[in-house]
Design an enzyme around this catalytic site. Structure first.
Site, mmCIF file in Angstrom:
data_model
loop_
_atom_site.group_PDB
_atom_site.id
_atom_site.type_symbol
_atom_site.label_atom_id
_atom_site.label_comp_id
_atom_site.label_asym_id
_atom_site.label_seq_id
_atom_site.Cartn_x
_atom_site.Cartn_y
_atom_site.Cartn_z
ATOM 1 N N HIS A 82 61.988 36.610 79.721
ATOM 2 C CA HIS A 82 60.843 36.238 78.903
ATOM 3 C C HIS A 82 60.431 37.426 78.055
ATOM 4 O O HIS A 82 60.390 38.553 78.537
ATOM 5 C CB HIS A 82 59.663 35.815 79.791
ATOM 6 N N ASP A 161 47.413 25.886 82.978
ATOM 7 C CA ASP A 161 47.456 26.925 81.938
ATOM 8 C C ASP A 161 47.124 26.336 80.569
ATOM 9 O O ASP A 161 46.415 26.961 79.777
ATOM 10 C CB ASP A 161 48.814 27.625 81.900
ATOM 11 N N ARG A 168 40.235 29.662 76.887
ATOM 12 C CA ARG A 168 40.202 31.115 76.651
ATOM 13 C C ARG A 168 40.229 31.421 75.158
ATOM 14 O O ARG A 168 39.576 32.344 74.682
ATOM 15 C CB ARG A 168 41.400 31.780 77.350
ATOM 16 N N SER A 183 49.050 33.617 83.420
ATOM 17 C CA SER A 183 49.433 32.565 82.475
ATOM 18 C C SER A 183 50.943 32.626 82.198
ATOM 19 O O SER A 183 51.658 31.628 82.321
ATOM 20 C CB SER A 183 48.631 32.756 81.187
ATOM 21 N N LYS A 187 54.123 30.036 84.147
ATOM 22 C CA LYS A 187 55.048 29.200 83.367
ATOM 23 C C LYS A 187 56.497 29.579 83.645
ATOM 24 O O LYS A 187 57.360 28.717 83.777
ATOM 25 C CB LYS A 187 54.726 29.333 81.874
#
Ligand code: URA
Length: 435
Positions: A82, A161, A168, A183, A187
């Site tokens: 990621h 999320d 947020r 968050s 995921k």
């Protein structure tokens, strides 16, 4: 339990139990915890922070707030990567085939981009015929068959999320390390990977602008991975200038292919070999990280990485010949050179502004409904440390008639994004690896 008491506890600086966090997350999803209560709690977290234990528990609860991917039908250790995102970040297109060619199964779920440039899915769709929407069984069968698949996310992963992130976004509570880390990691974990390599970027083109914030985020995410038994490595890398030279979907595909041909930019190649090397190591195909990096480099140099990318493209309905003949990729109608206004050495490039230039030419989404122009974007010719003459081209703009009215504005923005001086400081791309 009352939401009021949970909020007051965090406001006063105490730590939550798992039950309290579960009450908040589930309650927010089913509507018993209201927007105003969740907003107050998020602001309390923003100011008071969370302990490592709380952050791990929160991530676990978020991960399991909806469907999770079960990748157990895939043979071998599934490793995912990621990136916290940046301008010109086309690493996925390079590292997926490198790690897969080493025998690490890669089941990559990627997203579309909102903002400057497209996401990995948009970039892949620049390859004519490439299908990014694949049923889960076919997705896993492809990983078992050829070692890798890259698809858009279809299942409702981590609904907590989605709802909390939207809140947020409008309550000025995005910039909290435990909230960002939980968050992102919830995921990633819900996508089913056993091991994770994170590319955490810092700099003006990154989500985290300051190096020390990016470091804290990286540490927190590695702790979450450890706490939930998924080995996680984070690479801290600079986004002080765009990665590589290409910014824009079709252009980034070309640069990713050049990198797999061994002709890519030095920074992109270094980052991809490092990320893929760690994936190879975590996937058990190298004894240690050093051996993983060496293998990743060999796979790149030998052309096995490019061959693997072609296999993936063919398996997902794309035409692999487009990777040998870039004229078969989407082509922009217009090209325009951006001349440097002065002579000197490039001492800085505002990556964020370059991303914005690319978006203004149609390569990114200005809002959720925007259609991306896959051929549009910017190809830089100069990076930090390079010398330039007055009038020499800093970059080429690619665009269609629809965006031609913006070309002049983009030329000026791009010129302003380049900072010239006498001498540039040596730049470090990869600052640290956290394990
Ligand atoms: N990206 C995410 O997925 N979550 C955040 O909170 C911030 C950036």
């Amino acid at each position: 339990m009352r939401a009021y008491d949970v909020i007051a506890k965090k406001r006063d600086g105490y730590s939550h139990t798992r039950e309290e966090l579960a009450y908040l997350i589930q309650g927010y999803l089913d509507g018993t915890v209201k927007d105003e209560q969740m907003s107050a709690w998020l602001m309390a977290v923003y100011f008071q922070g969370m302990t490592k234990e709380e952050t791990v528990m929160l991530t676990d609860l978020m991960e399991h707030s909806g469907a999770t991917m079960d990748l157990s039908a895939i043979r071998g250790t599934v490793v995912d990567k990621h990136s916290t995102g940046g301008v010109g970040d086309k690493t996925t297109l390079v590292i997926v085939p490198l790690a897969a060619a080493a025998g690490v199964p890669i089941a990559k779920l990627s997203g579309r981009g909102l903002g400057f440039t497209g996401g990995t899915i948009d970039k892949l769709e620049a390859i004519p015929g490439f299908q990014t929407s694949i049923a889960t069984e076919a997705f896993m069968a492809q990983v078992n068959d050829i070692g890798a698949a890259v698809a858009g996310q279809t299942q409702n992963l981590v609904p907590a999320d989605k709802k909390i992130y939207a809140l947020r976004d409008v309550t000025a509570t995005i910039e909290s390390i435990p909230l960002i880390a939980s968050s992102i990691m919830s995921k990633k974990l819900a996508s089913g990977a056993e091991k994770i390599v994170l590319d955490v970027k810092f700099g003006n083109g990154a989500f985290m602008q300051k190096q020390e914030d990016a470091l804290r985020l990286a540490e927190t995410m590695v702790d979450i991975g450890k706490g939930l038994n998924r080995q996680t490595v984070a690479i801290l890398s600079s986004m002080e200038e765009p990665l590589g030279y290409a910014v824009g979907n079709s252009l980034e595909v070309m640069e990713a292919v050049q990198t797999l041909q061994g002709k890519g930019p030095v920074d992109l190649t270094e980052l991809c070999v490092t990320l893929a090397g760690y994936m190879i190591y975590l996937g058990g195909k190298a004894e240690d990280a050093q051996a993983g990096l060496k293998l990743a480099q060999e796979i790149l140099t030998s052309g096995q990485g490019l061959a693997k990318l072609k296999e993936i493209v063919a398996a997902q309905g794309g035409n692999p010949e487009t990777l040998d003949d870039f004229s078969k990729l989407p082509q922009a109608e217009f090209k325009l050179e951006v001349p440097s206004l002065q002579a000197g050495t490039i001492v800085g490039i505002e990556a964020k502004e370059i991303g914005l230039c690319s978006m203004l030419l149609g390569a990114g989404r200005e809002n959720k409904e925007s259609q991306i122009d896959l051929a549009a974007g910017v190809w830089l010719h100069k990076k930090i440390g390079d010398k330039v003459q007055a009038g020499e081209s800093l970059a080429t703009l690619y665009y269609s008639a629809e965006y031609a009215h913006r070309a002049e504005e983009v030329v000026e923005k791009l010129q302003a994004a380049y900072h010239l001086g006498e001498n540039s400081e040596a730049k470090t791309l990869i600052l640290r690896v956290l394990e």
